[in-house]
Design a protein around this motif. Structure first.
Motif, PDB file in Angstrom:
ATOM      1  N   THR A  39      -8.760  13.915   2.651  1.00 42.11           N
ATOM      2  CA  THR A  39      -8.841  13.043   1.483  1.00 42.11           C
ATOM      3  C   THR A  39      -7.536  12.266   1.349  1.00 42.11           C
ATOM      4  OG1 THR A  39     -10.279  14.650   0.396  1.00 42.11           O
ATOM      5  CG2 THR A  39      -9.275  12.967  -1.008  1.00 42.11           C
ATOM      6  N   VAL A  40      -7.642  10.940   1.373  1.00 46.00           N
ATOM      7  CA  VAL A  40      -6.473  10.060   1.275  1.00 46.00           C
ATOM      8  C   VAL A  40      -6.475   9.421  -0.113  1.00 46.00           C
ATOM      9  CG1 VAL A  40      -5.283   8.062   2.258  1.00 46.00           C
ATOM     10  CG2 VAL A  40      -6.631   9.579   3.749  1.00 46.00           C
ATOM     11  N   ASN A  41      -5.415   9.650  -0.874  1.00 47.14           N
ATOM     12  CA  ASN A  41      -5.250   9.059  -2.202  1.00 47.14           C
ATOM     13  C   ASN A  41      -4.147   8.004  -2.125  1.00 47.14           C
ATOM     14  OD1 ASN A  41      -6.987  10.822  -3.962  1.00 47.14           O
ATOM     15  ND2 ASN A  41      -5.688  12.373  -3.014  1.00 47.14           N
ATOM     16  N   SER A  42      -4.439   6.796  -2.626  1.00 50.48           N
ATOM     17  CA  SER A  42      -3.458   5.711  -2.562  1.00 50.48           C
ATOM     18  C   SER A  42      -3.621   4.782  -3.764  1.00 50.48           C
ATOM     19  CB  SER A  42      -3.647   4.909  -1.266  1.00 50.48           C
ATOM     20  OG  SER A  42      -4.828   4.144  -1.340  1.00 50.48           O
ATOM     21  N   ASN A  43      -2.829   3.736  -3.772  1.00 51.54           N
ATOM     22  CA  ASN A  43      -2.924   2.729  -4.834  1.00 51.54           C
ATOM     23  C   ASN A  43      -3.820   1.567  -4.421  1.00 51.54           C
ATOM     24  OD1 ASN A  43      -1.175   1.633  -2.892  1.00 51.54           O
ATOM     25  ND2 ASN A  43       0.008   0.516  -4.416  1.00 51.54           N
ATOM     26  N   ALA A  44      -4.648   1.759  -3.391  1.00 48.28           N
ATOM     27  CA  ALA A  44      -5.516   0.699  -2.878  1.00 48.28           C
ATOM     28  C   ALA A  44      -6.667   0.402  -3.829  1.00 48.28           C
ATOM     29  CB  ALA A  44      -6.065   1.085  -1.508  1.00 48.28           C
ATOM     30  N   SER A  45      -7.369  -0.683  -3.556  1.00 48.80           N
ATOM     31  CA  SER A  45      -8.508  -1.076  -4.386  1.00 48.80           C
ATOM     32  C   SER A  45      -9.570   0.020  -4.421  1.00 48.80           C
ATOM     33  CB  SER A  45      -9.103  -2.384  -3.872  1.00 48.80           C
ATOM     34  OG  SER A  45      -9.472  -2.249  -2.508  1.00 48.80           O
ATOM     35  N   VAL A  46      -9.717   0.767  -3.341  1.00 50.93           N
ATOM     36  CA  VAL A  46     -10.531   1.995  -3.316  1.00 50.93           C
ATOM     37  C   VAL A  46      -9.503   3.120  -3.197  1.00 50.93           C
ATOM     38  CG1 VAL A  46     -12.283   3.301  -2.055  1.00 50.93           C
ATOM     39  CG2 VAL A  46     -12.464   0.815  -2.203  1.00 50.93           C
ATOM     40  N   PRO A  47      -9.203   3.812  -4.305  1.00 45.35           N
ATOM     41  CA  PRO A  47      -8.069   4.740  -4.315  1.00 45.35           C
ATOM     42  C   PRO A  47      -8.278   6.054  -3.558  1.00 45.35           C
ATOM     43  CG  PRO A  47      -9.132   4.689  -6.463  1.00 45.35           C
ATOM     44  CD  PRO A  47      -9.786   3.636  -5.633  1.00 45.35           C
ATOM     45  N   LEU A  81       0.850  -1.186   0.000  1.00 45.31           N
ATOM     46  CA  LEU A  81       0.000   0.000   0.000  1.00 45.31           C
ATOM     47  C   LEU A  81       0.887   1.237   0.000  1.00 45.31           C
ATOM     48  CD1 LEU A  81      -2.779   1.419   0.380  1.00 45.31           C
ATOM     49  CD2 LEU A  81      -2.387   1.209   2.838  1.00 45.31           C
ATOM     50  N   VAL A  82       0.663   2.139  -0.963  1.00 42.55           N
ATOM     51  CA  VAL A  82       1.423   3.373  -1.055  1.00 42.55           C
ATOM     52  C   VAL A  82       0.450   4.545  -1.022  1.00 42.55           C
ATOM     53  CG1 VAL A  82       3.023   4.745  -2.445  1.00 42.55           C
ATOM     54  CG2 VAL A  82       3.232   2.254  -2.404  1.00 42.55           C
ATOM     55  N   ILE A  83       0.620   5.422  -0.039  1.00 47.81           N
ATOM     56  CA  ILE A  83      -0.203   6.626   0.044  1.00 47.81           C
ATOM     57  C   ILE A  83       0.430   7.672  -0.866  1.00 47.81           C
ATOM     58  CG2 ILE A  83      -1.052   8.467   1.535  1.00 47.81           C
ATOM     59  CD1 ILE A  83      -0.988   6.452   3.856  1.00 47.81           C
ATOM     60  N   ALA A  84      -0.337   8.107  -1.867  1.00 49.85           N
ATOM     61  CA  ALA A  84       0.169   9.094  -2.824  1.00 49.85           C
ATOM     62  C   ALA A  84       0.066  10.506  -2.260  1.00 49.85           C
ATOM     63  CB  ALA A  84      -0.609   9.001  -4.136  1.00 49.85           C
ATOM     64  N   SER A  85      -1.048  10.819  -1.585  1.00 48.70           N
ATOM     65  CA  SER A  85      -1.217  12.147  -0.997  1.00 48.70           C
ATOM     66  C   SER A  85      -2.320  12.113   0.044  1.00 48.70           C
ATOM     67  CB  SER A  85      -1.558  13.183  -2.072  1.00 48.70           C
ATOM     68  OG  SER A  85      -2.827  12.917  -2.640  1.00 48.70           O
ATOM     69  N   SER A 128       0.260  -2.139   9.090  1.00 50.19           N
ATOM     70  CA  SER A 128      -0.642  -1.070   9.488  1.00 50.19           C
ATOM     71  C   SER A 128       0.105   0.254   9.551  1.00 50.19           C
ATOM     72  CB  SER A 128      -1.284  -1.390  10.837  1.00 50.19           C
ATOM     73  OG  SER A 128      -0.293  -1.465  11.837  1.00 50.19           O
ATOM     74  N   GLY A 129      -0.657   1.326   9.676  1.00 49.21           N
ATOM     75  CA  GLY A 129      -0.078   2.648   9.773  1.00 49.21           C
ATOM     76  C   GLY A 129      -1.096   3.616  10.333  1.00 49.21           C
ATOM     77  N   THR A 130      -0.694   4.879  10.429  1.00 47.10           N
ATOM     78  CA  THR A 130      -1.591   5.908  10.934  1.00 47.10           C
ATOM     79  C   THR A 130      -1.485   7.169  10.083  1.00 47.10           C
ATOM     80  OG1 THR A 130       0.070   6.757  12.472  1.00 47.10           O
ATOM     81  CG2 THR A 130      -1.481   5.126  13.335  1.00 47.10           C
ATOM     82  N   ILE A 131      -2.560   7.908  10.089  1.00 47.63           N
ATOM     83  CA  ILE A 131      -2.574   9.256   9.524  1.00 47.63           C
ATOM     84  C   ILE A 131      -3.035  10.160  10.655  1.00 47.63           C
ATOM     85  CG2 ILE A 131      -3.652  10.813   7.868  1.00 47.63           C
ATOM     86  CD1 ILE A 131      -3.933   8.419   5.984  1.00 47.63           C
ATOM     87  N   GLU A 132      -2.170  11.072  11.068  1.00 46.29           N
ATOM     88  CA  GLU A 132      -2.511  11.984  12.151  1.00 46.29           C
ATOM     89  C   GLU A 132      -3.053  13.280  11.574  1.00 46.29           C
ATOM     90  OE1 GLU A 132      -0.636  14.007  16.178  1.00 46.29           O
ATOM     91  OE2 GLU A 132       0.745  13.264  14.649  1.00 46.29           O
ATOM     92  N   ALA A 133      -4.172  13.741  12.115  1.00 37.30           N
ATOM     93  CA  ALA A 133      -4.769  15.017  11.727  1.00 37.30           C
ATOM     94  C   ALA A 133      -4.651  15.962  12.914  1.00 37.30           C
ATOM     95  CB  ALA A 133      -6.229  14.831  11.348  1.00 37.30           C
ATOM     96  N   VAL A 134      -4.059  17.142  12.686  1.00 32.18           N
ATOM     97  CA  VAL A 134      -3.914  18.158  13.726  1.00 32.18           C
ATOM     98  C   VAL A 134      -4.745  19.363  13.302  1.00 32.18           C
ATOM     99  CG1 VAL A 134      -2.312  19.613  15.013  1.00 32.18           C
ATOM    100  CG2 VAL A 134      -1.579  17.334  14.246  1.00 32.18           C
ATOM    101  N   PHE A 135      -5.726  19.720  14.135  1.00 36.02           N
ATOM    102  CA  PHE A 135      -6.658  20.813  13.847  1.00 36.02           C
ATOM    103  C   PHE A 135      -6.367  21.971  14.791  1.00 36.02           C
ATOM    104  CE2 PHE A 135     -11.205  22.334  14.734  1.00 36.02           C
ATOM    105  CZ  PHE A 135     -11.174  23.287  13.734  1.00 36.02           C
ATOM    106  N   LYS A 159       6.411   5.524   3.613  1.00 39.61           N
ATOM    107  CA  LYS A 159       6.941   4.212   3.213  1.00 39.61           C
ATOM    108  C   LYS A 159       5.787   3.289   2.830  1.00 39.61           C
ATOM    109  CE  LYS A 159      10.880   4.480   6.320  1.00 39.61           C
ATOM    110  NZ  LYS A 159      11.442   3.974   7.577  1.00 39.61           N
ATOM    111  N   PRO A 160       6.003   2.374   1.873  1.00 41.88           N
ATOM    112  CA  PRO A 160       4.957   1.398   1.532  1.00 41.88           C
ATOM    113  C   PRO A 160       4.597   0.525   2.736  1.00 41.88           C
ATOM    114  CG  PRO A 160       6.678   1.410  -0.139  1.00 41.88           C
ATOM    115  CD  PRO A 160       7.179   2.248   1.004  1.00 41.88           C
TER     116      PRO A 160
END
Length: 139
Positions: free
Chosen positions: A117-125, A70-74, A96-103, A89-90
């Protein structure tokens, strides 16, 4: 007739080369790389009531339940008041991994909903995550 026979041989040779060129073997890539699947533990987080001027954060946890890396593009946010942090990193299958959001609530008042919005190479991009907070200004 010999001229037509030579023409057919050239055409068949080109077709053969074109077909073998698509196998991926000549470029060193594999056709069976698998498909990653990005699955989050939750897609929305509600902070509830928070004081204005605070920086609040939340880590969205995800797993790669697919068969490829899994590669997160943006990762993009709807506002400059929200920033994200994630490992570029892939993530291998089963990883597993995390995406931290700071508001940053500075200058905000009332109900706030921010979309990530998470863009990746996953089956649901494209996957949408949300953070919600009710910002209360000091009186």
């Amino acid at each position: 007739m010999k001229r037509f026979a030579g023409f057919y041989i050239v055409i068949l040779s080109l077709l053969f080369l074109q077909c073998t060129g698509k196998s991926g073997k000549s470029t060193g890539t594999s056709e069976n790389t698998g498909t990653p699947e990005m699955v989050f533990a939750e897609y929305e987080h509600d902070f509830g009531k928070v004081a204005g001027g605070e920086k609040i954060s939340y880590q969205f946890r995800f797993d790669n339940k697919g068969t490829g890396d899994l590669v997160i593009a943006s990762v993009m946010t709807t506002c400059g008041c929200t920033v994200t942090k994630y490992d570029r990193k892939p993530v291998p299958p089963g990883g597993s991994g995390t995406i931290e959001a700071v508001f940053d609530t500075s200058g905000r008042d009332g109900m706030q909903t921010k979309t990530i919005t998470v863009n990746s190479n996953a089956s649901v991009p494209v996957i949408l995550l949300k953070i919600i907070a009710e910002v209360e200004q000091e009186k």
